[in-house]
Motif scaffolding. Structure first.
Motif, PDB file in Angstrom:
ATOM      1  N   TYR A   1       7.414 -11.764 -34.557  1.00 28.15           N
ATOM      2  CA  TYR A   1       8.384 -12.867 -34.569  1.00 28.15           C
ATOM      3  C   TYR A   1       8.698 -13.223 -33.114  1.00 28.15           C
ATOM      4  O   TYR A   1       9.322 -12.451 -32.393  1.00 28.15           O
ATOM      5  N   MET A   2       8.235 -14.394 -32.687  1.00 28.93           N
ATOM      6  CA  MET A   2       8.414 -14.826 -31.303  1.00 28.93           C
ATOM      7  C   MET A   2       9.783 -15.480 -31.122  1.00 28.93           C
ATOM      8  O   MET A   2      10.090 -16.473 -31.781  1.00 28.93           O
ATOM      9  N   LEU A   3      10.578 -14.927 -30.210  1.00 30.89           N
ATOM     10  CA  LEU A   3      11.893 -15.493 -29.930  1.00 30.89           C
ATOM     11  C   LEU A   3      11.900 -16.303 -28.638  1.00 30.89           C
ATOM     12  O   LEU A   3      12.328 -17.446 -28.615  1.00 30.89           O
ATOM     13  N   TYR A   4      11.422 -15.718 -27.535  1.00 30.96           N
ATOM     14  CA  TYR A   4      11.439 -16.433 -26.255  1.00 30.96           C
ATOM     15  C   TYR A   4      10.107 -17.163 -26.084  1.00 30.96           C
ATOM     16  O   TYR A   4       9.155 -16.642 -25.527  1.00 30.96           O
ATOM     17  N   ASN A   5      10.079 -18.393 -26.568  1.00 27.03           N
ATOM     18  CA  ASN A   5       8.837 -19.162 -26.549  1.00 27.03           C
ATOM     19  C   ASN A   5       8.672 -20.020 -25.299  1.00 27.03           C
ATOM     20  O   ASN A   5       7.645 -20.643 -25.086  1.00 27.03           O
ATOM     21  N   THR A   6       9.692 -20.071 -24.453  1.00 26.87           N
ATOM     22  CA  THR A   6       9.643 -20.820 -23.204  1.00 26.87           C
ATOM     23  C   THR A   6       9.668 -19.828 -22.046  1.00 26.87           C
ATOM     24  O   THR A   6      10.536 -18.960 -22.014  1.00 26.87           O
ATOM     25  N   PRO A   7       8.738 -19.925 -21.094  1.00 29.40           N
ATOM     26  CA  PRO A   7       8.658 -18.899 -20.050  1.00 29.40           C
ATOM     27  C   PRO A   7       9.909 -18.829 -19.172  1.00 29.40           C
ATOM     28  O   PRO A   7      10.242 -19.823 -18.499  1.00 29.40           O
ATOM     29  N   PRO A   8      10.606 -17.687 -19.152  1.00 29.96           N
ATOM     30  CA  PRO A   8      11.812 -17.537 -18.338  1.00 29.96           C
ATOM     31  C   PRO A   8      11.527 -16.947 -16.957  1.00 29.96           C
ATOM     32  O   PRO A   8      12.422 -16.800 -16.146  1.00 29.96           O
ATOM     33  N   PHE A   9      10.251 -16.607 -16.714  1.00 33.37           N
ATOM     34  CA  PHE A   9       9.874 -15.900 -15.490  1.00 33.37           C
ATOM     35  C   PHE A   9      10.068 -16.781 -14.258  1.00 33.37           C
ATOM     36  O   PHE A   9       9.683 -17.949 -14.252  1.00 33.37           O
ATOM     37  N   ALA A  10      10.631 -16.182 -13.211  1.00 31.20           N
ATOM     38  CA  ALA A  10      10.888 -16.966 -12.006  1.00 31.20           C
ATOM     39  C   ALA A  10      11.030 -16.075 -10.786  1.00 31.20           C
ATOM     40  O   ALA A  10      11.206 -14.863 -10.882  1.00 31.20           O
ATOM     41  N   LEU A  11      10.950 -16.725  -9.646  1.00 31.76           N
ATOM     42  CA  LEU A  11      11.313 -16.129  -8.364  1.00 31.76           C
ATOM     43  C   LEU A  11      12.580 -16.839  -7.924  1.00 31.76           C
ATOM     44  O   LEU A  11      12.675 -18.078  -8.009  1.00 31.76           O
ATOM     45  N   VAL A  12      13.566 -16.080  -7.472  1.00 30.74           N
ATOM     46  CA  VAL A  12      14.823 -16.681  -7.042  1.00 30.74           C
ATOM     47  C   VAL A  12      14.977 -16.507  -5.537  1.00 30.74           C
ATOM     48  O   VAL A  12      14.667 -15.450  -4.985  1.00 30.74           O
ATOM     49  N   VAL A  13      15.434 -17.557  -4.884  1.00 34.24           N
ATOM     50  CA  VAL A  13      15.696 -17.526  -3.445  1.00 34.24           C
ATOM     51  C   VAL A  13      17.069 -18.145  -3.197  1.00 34.24           C
ATOM     52  O   VAL A  13      17.618 -18.835  -4.058  1.00 34.24           O
ATOM     53  N   LYS A  14      17.620 -17.904  -2.015  1.00 36.26           N
ATOM     54  CA  LYS A  14      18.866 -18.565  -1.660  1.00 36.26           C
ATOM     55  C   LYS A  14      18.601 -20.053  -1.445  1.00 36.26           C
ATOM     56  O   LYS A  14      17.491 -20.447  -1.073  1.00 36.26           O
ATOM     57  N   SER A  15      19.594 -20.858  -1.685  1.00 36.89           N
ATOM     58  CA  SER A  15      19.403 -22.315  -1.630  1.00 36.89           C
ATOM     59  C   SER A  15      18.924 -22.792  -0.267  1.00 36.89           C
ATOM     60  O   SER A  15      18.209 -23.792  -0.171  1.00 36.89           O
ATOM     61  N   ASP A  16      19.287 -22.065   0.803  1.00 32.56           N
ATOM     62  CA  ASP A  16      18.873 -22.485   2.138  1.00 32.56           C
ATOM     63  C   ASP A  16      17.611 -21.758   2.612  1.00 32.56           C
ATOM     64  O   ASP A  16      17.244 -21.823   3.787  1.00 32.56           O
ATOM     65  N   SER A  17      16.932 -21.081   1.705  1.00 29.88           N
ATOM     66  CA  SER A  17      15.734 -20.326   2.063  1.00 29.88           C
ATOM     67  C   SER A  17      14.602 -21.247   2.523  1.00 29.88           C
ATOM     68  O   SER A  17      14.428 -22.346   1.996  1.00 29.88           O
ATOM     69  N   PRO A  18      13.806 -20.793   3.495  1.00 27.41           N
ATOM     70  CA  PRO A  18      12.634 -21.578   3.910  1.00 27.41           C
ATOM     71  C   PRO A  18      11.506 -21.526   2.879  1.00 27.41           C
ATOM     72  O   PRO A  18      10.519 -22.257   3.011  1.00 27.41           O
ATOM     73  N   ILE A  19      11.653 -20.693   1.867  1.00 27.36           N
ATOM     74  CA  ILE A  19      10.640 -20.604   0.810  1.00 27.36           C
ATOM     75  C   ILE A  19      10.834 -21.785  -0.138  1.00 27.36           C
ATOM     76  O   ILE A  19      11.779 -21.832  -0.926  1.00 27.36           O
ATOM     77  N   LYS A  20       9.941 -22.743  -0.045  1.00 26.29           N
ATOM     78  CA  LYS A  20      10.032 -23.949  -0.873  1.00 26.29           C
ATOM     79  C   LYS A  20       8.959 -23.981  -1.963  1.00 26.29           C
ATOM     80  O   LYS A  20       9.159 -24.562  -3.024  1.00 26.29           O
ATOM     81  N   THR A  21       7.809 -23.385  -1.652  1.00 31.14           N
ATOM     82  CA  THR A  21       6.687 -23.377  -2.596  1.00 31.14           C
ATOM     83  C   THR A  21       6.204 -21.935  -2.773  1.00 31.14           C
ATOM     84  O   THR A  21       6.521 -21.057  -1.950  1.00 31.14           O
ATOM     85  N   PRO A  22       5.426 -21.657  -3.801  1.00 31.65           N
ATOM     86  CA  PRO A  22       4.904 -20.303  -3.991  1.00 31.65           C
ATOM     87  C   PRO A  22       4.141 -19.783  -2.770  1.00 31.65           C
ATOM     88  O   PRO A  22       4.261 -18.609  -2.409  1.00 31.65           O
ATOM     89  N   LYS A  23       3.390 -20.644  -2.097  1.00 32.60           N
ATOM     90  CA  LYS A  23       2.595 -20.248  -0.933  1.00 32.60           C
ATOM     91  C   LYS A  23       3.471 -19.697   0.194  1.00 32.60           C
ATOM     92  O   LYS A  23       3.046 -18.852   0.988  1.00 32.60           O
ATOM     93  N   ASP A  24       4.732 -20.159   0.232  1.00 32.26           N
ATOM     94  CA  ASP A  24       5.657 -19.716   1.279  1.00 32.26           C
ATOM     95  C   ASP A  24       6.066 -18.257   1.134  1.00 32.26           C
ATOM     96  O   ASP A  24       6.729 -17.709   2.031  1.00 32.26           O
ATOM     97  N   LEU A  25       5.699 -17.621   0.030  1.00 31.29           N
ATOM     98  CA  LEU A  25       6.033 -16.208  -0.177  1.00 31.29           C
ATOM     99  C   LEU A  25       5.209 -15.287   0.715  1.00 31.29           C
ATOM    100  O   LEU A  25       5.572 -14.136   0.945  1.00 31.29           O
ATOM    101  N   GLU A  26       4.090 -15.790   1.212  1.00 35.76           N
ATOM    102  CA  GLU A  26       3.245 -14.978   2.083  1.00 35.76           C
ATOM    103  C   GLU A  26       4.006 -14.580   3.337  1.00 35.76           C
ATOM    104  O   GLU A  26       4.674 -15.410   3.968  1.00 35.76           O
ATOM    105  N   GLY A  27       3.944 -13.289   3.672  1.00 39.24           N
ATOM    106  CA  GLY A  27       4.671 -12.778   4.824  1.00 39.24           C
ATOM    107  C   GLY A  27       6.110 -12.423   4.519  1.00 39.24           C
ATOM    108  O   GLY A  27       6.861 -12.006   5.409  1.00 39.24           O
TER     109      GLY A  27
END
Length: 344
Positions: free
Chosen positions: A106-132
């Motif tokens: 029985y599937m309950l969570y059918n919408t992906p909740p997975f995420a990366l969270v950053v502070k609103s002023d973080s320089p990380i804007k895209t997934p590629k920015d996670l490098e380093g």
């Protein structure tokens, strides 16, 4: 000594015998949840409190969990007959150890909740920015477990990302203090943890959602041990029937669900947990497909793609068939399952 029988004594004896027979006929099911007791688990508790499980001949006990990925091995090891946890972790185990892997029902969570969270002023804007950068999360977090798959799809060089683990209650604190640059988590879980710290998630945080970058994956499903499904199909069907009944009731009356939650953990803040429940219904259980197939079911083509993503990204030994990881045969008829998770 002579004992005289009477209609009253006979009736009492019959009632006791029937009660004993009913009690002995109940199938025991131990279930482990995805996390500590919280508002978004209301349907499990309501089904238990209102006797819906018992009506199906089941004696269900429900334990707290330690993460969406952690419940799968606990059921696979035989410590529990049922669980609630991440479909993607289930796919991983089904690829490696098909005989041991549980099966979703029985599937309950059918919408992906997975995420990366950053502070609103973080320089990380895209997934590629996670490098380093340094990214942290609890060891059993579903988003962390899926990061290799996300990195491949989002073209991140995972070797340039430092991963660190911490206790779940420290994730948001470490992010705010700058001890990590980003955190793994579920959008709803992180948002409410942040609120508990006095933050405003809408203003203070930003989320990079896996689903926005090609990972339209299923998430948490109710599942059973493969051996239990084979030996007790009626019990599995009864469990799903009772749960579906409770889900519909909670959607229609969230307060009834919250009554059941608060009985489990009176120290919880009721309004916060209710808000979490409503957010889960809106954000994690509202995939457009349920208008067509109903809550609880999966779309086979979507699940096949889901399996392919997980297997390829994690270089798993084999791609399980959809029927290996999800069996819809125990669900109530389509007309009996919700077409929306919005309150009437």
């Amino acid at each position: 000594m002579k004992f005289l029988s009477s209609p009253l004594l006979s009736a009492c004896g019959l009632a006791l015998a029937l009660a004993a027979t009913t009690a002995s006929a109940q199938v025991p099911i131990k279930m482990v949840l995805n996390w500590k007791y919280e508002g978004a688990q209301a349907w499990f508790f309501l089904a238990q409190d209102k006797g819906y499980f018992k009506e199906e001949g089941l004696d269900v006990t429900i334990d707290q969990g330690e993460g969406s990925a952690a419940s799968i091995p606990k059921v696979a090891a035989g410590a529990y007959q049922a669980g609630f946890g991440d479909m993607n972790a289930l796919i991983d185990l089904a690829s490696k150890r098909p005989a041991d892997a549980p099966v979703g029902v029985y599937m309950l969570y059918n919408t992906p909740p997975f995420a990366l969270v950053v502070k609103s002023d973080s320089p990380i804007k895209t997934p590629k920015d996670l490098e380093g950068k340094t990214v942290g999360g609890p060891a059993n977090d579903g988003a962390l477990k899926l990061f290799p798959a996300f990195a491949k799809i989002a073209k991140i060089d995972a070797s340039k990302v430092t991963i660190t683990n911490m206790a779940p209650n420290l994730r948001e604190q470490m992010l705010v203090r700058g001890q990590i640059d980003a955190g793994f988590g579920y959008v709803t879980t992180v948002s409410f943890s942040a609120k508990g710290m006095g933050l405003d998630p809408a203003k203070d945080l930003r989320f990079i959602r896996y689903g926005d970058h090609g990972m339209d994956l299923y998430s948490n499903t109710v599942f059973f041990a493969r051996s239990f499904v084979k030996e007790n199909p009626k019990a599995v069907q009864g469990f799903v029937k009772a749960l579906n009944r409770a889900v519909k009731e909670v959607i229609a009356n969230p307060e009834a669900g919250m009554d059941a939650v608060m009985k489990r953990e009176p120290l919880l803040k009721r309004e916060v947990e209710k808000e979490k429940l409503l957010a889960t219904l809106k954000n994690d259980m509202s995939h457009p497909e349920i208008a067509r197939i109903g809550l609880g079911d999966v779309d086979d083509a979507r699940l096949t793609k889901n399996i392919t993503i997980v297997v390829e990204a994690n270089q798993l030994p084999r791609a399980p068939e959809t029927k290996e990881v999800f069996d819809r045969s125990f669900m109530p008829a389509r007309a009996e399952r919700p077409s929306t998770t919005s309150a009437p």
